[in-house]
Design an enzyme around this catalytic site. Sequence first.
Site, PDB file in Angstrom:
ATOM      1  CE  LYS A 106      48.504 -52.540  -5.194  1.00  0.00           C
ATOM      2  NZ  LYS A 106      48.343 -51.103  -4.911  1.00  0.00           N
ATOM      3  NE  ARG A 166      54.131 -50.275  -7.237  1.00  0.00           N
ATOM      4  CZ  ARG A 166      53.784 -50.839  -6.085  1.00  0.00           C
ATOM      5  NH1 ARG A 166      53.974 -52.114  -5.872  1.00  0.00           N
ATOM      6  NH2 ARG A 166      53.230 -50.105  -5.134  1.00  0.00           N
ATOM      7  NE  ARG A 171      49.298 -48.281   4.171  1.00  0.00           N
ATOM      8  CZ  ARG A 171      49.489 -48.791   2.945  1.00  0.00           C
ATOM      9  NH1 ARG A 171      48.705 -49.745   2.509  1.00  0.00           N
ATOM     10  NH2 ARG A 171      50.447 -48.348   2.170  1.00  0.00           N
ATOM     11  NE  ARG A 219      53.966 -49.015   3.457  1.00  0.00           N
ATOM     12  CZ  ARG A 219      53.425 -49.566   2.374  1.00  0.00           C
ATOM     13  NH1 ARG A 219      52.575 -50.558   2.505  1.00  0.00           N
ATOM     14  NH2 ARG A 219      53.733 -49.128   1.176  1.00  0.00           N
ATOM     15  NE  ARG A 228      53.589 -45.423  -1.699  1.00  0.00           N
ATOM     16  CZ  ARG A 228      52.851 -45.645  -0.603  1.00  0.00           C
ATOM     17  NH1 ARG A 228      52.860 -44.782   0.395  1.00  0.00           N
ATOM     18  NH2 ARG A 228      52.134 -46.728  -0.513  1.00  0.00           N
TER      19      ARG A 228
HETATM   20  P1  AMP Z   1      53.531 -51.510  -1.953  1.00  0.00           P
HETATM   21  O1  AMP Z   1      53.532 -52.108  -0.588  1.00  0.00           O
HETATM   22  O2  AMP Z   1      53.123 -52.475  -3.016  1.00  0.00           O
HETATM   23  O3  AMP Z   1      52.765 -50.218  -2.030  1.00  0.00           O
HETATM   24  O4  AMP Z   1      55.041 -51.141  -2.298  1.00  0.00           O
HETATM   25  C1  AMP Z   1      55.784 -50.220  -1.526  1.00  0.00           C
HETATM   26  C2  AMP Z   1      56.976 -49.703  -2.321  1.00  0.00           C
HETATM   27  O5  AMP Z   1      57.832 -50.794  -2.680  1.00  0.00           O
HETATM   28  C3  AMP Z   1      56.632 -49.044  -3.652  1.00  0.00           C
HETATM   29  O6  AMP Z   1      56.288 -47.672  -3.502  1.00  0.00           O
HETATM   30  C4  AMP Z   1      57.933 -49.222  -4.420  1.00  0.00           C
HETATM   31  O7  AMP Z   1      58.923 -48.326  -3.972  1.00  0.00           O
HETATM   32  C5  AMP Z   1      58.362 -50.622  -3.995  1.00  0.00           C
HETATM   33  N1  AMP Z   1      57.773 -51.657  -4.879  1.00  0.00           N
HETATM   34  C6  AMP Z   1      56.889 -52.630  -4.532  1.00  0.00           C
HETATM   35  N2  AMP Z   1      56.572 -53.403  -5.573  1.00  0.00           N
HETATM   36  C7  AMP Z   1      57.274 -52.913  -6.631  1.00  0.00           C
HETATM   37  C8  AMP Z   1      57.347 -53.264  -8.008  1.00  0.00           C
HETATM   38  N3  AMP Z   1      56.634 -54.279  -8.519  1.00  0.00           N
HETATM   39  N4  AMP Z   1      58.170 -52.526  -8.800  1.00  0.00           N
HETATM   40  C9  AMP Z   1      58.897 -51.510  -8.316  1.00  0.00           C
HETATM   41  N5  AMP Z   1      58.864 -51.118  -7.034  1.00  0.00           N
HETATM   42  C10 AMP Z   1      58.051 -51.800  -6.189  1.00  0.00           C
END
Ligand code: AMP
Length: 188
Positions: free
Chosen positions: A14, A87, A126, A132, A143
């Site tokens: 994404k 999400r 990654r 991370r 996740r």
């Molecule tokens: P991402 O970089 O989008 O994979 O997000 C990393 C982490 O941030 C996720 O695993 C969640 O813990 C949190 N996170 C990011 N976006 C959301 C969202 N829209 N709703 C809930 N948690 C989020």
Amino acid sequence: MLNIVLFGPPGAGKGTQSQRVIDTFGLVHLSTGDMLRAEMASGSELGEQVKGIIAAGQLVSDEIVIALIAKRLDADAKGFIFDGFPRTVAQAEALDNLLAEKNTAISCMVALEVPEEELVTRLVKRGIDSGRSDDNEETIRKRITEYNSKTLPVAEYYAKQDKLNKIEGVGSIEDIAGRVAGVLNQYA
Ligand code: AMP
């Protein structure tokens, strides 16, 4: 306005594909994951609050992420690309309401489809480069479980509005970008 939800499981690409779309269509990129990582890096109270949840691979509360998005919706933009948001169905409903207040709406969802084992392989790789906290195999699997139970219904939410476009997320970055652009050109 062209408002896009770029959807897919963790590791679907994404972030990478968002960058392409921003360059091509001139949209504002709104990634809740990036916003939360910025909060953690700055050591803010919010960052401290979400650190453990993110490291455990769980979802941050709807209230927190909806507030982050609400702050960034600037009515003067050409459009937005939402990356990693919504999400949950509650987030999708809140987003529809926020956009309606600005007399706009989601144009379409582009969903990147990638087999689970490919996701794990990509994210473990990654993690070696990114450092991370959530890119280790145990958290990656958590996740993906969260995605399957809480996030997948969001695709159905947009399907009911006839806005869902599924795309194969495996192949070269260029090929996938071509597929994404093919969909977006129908809406632009
Ligand atoms: P991402 O970089 O989008 O994979 O997000 C990393 C982490 O941030 C996720 O695993 C969640 O813990 C949190 N996170 C990011 N976006 C959301 C969202 N829209 N709703 C809930 N948690 C989020």
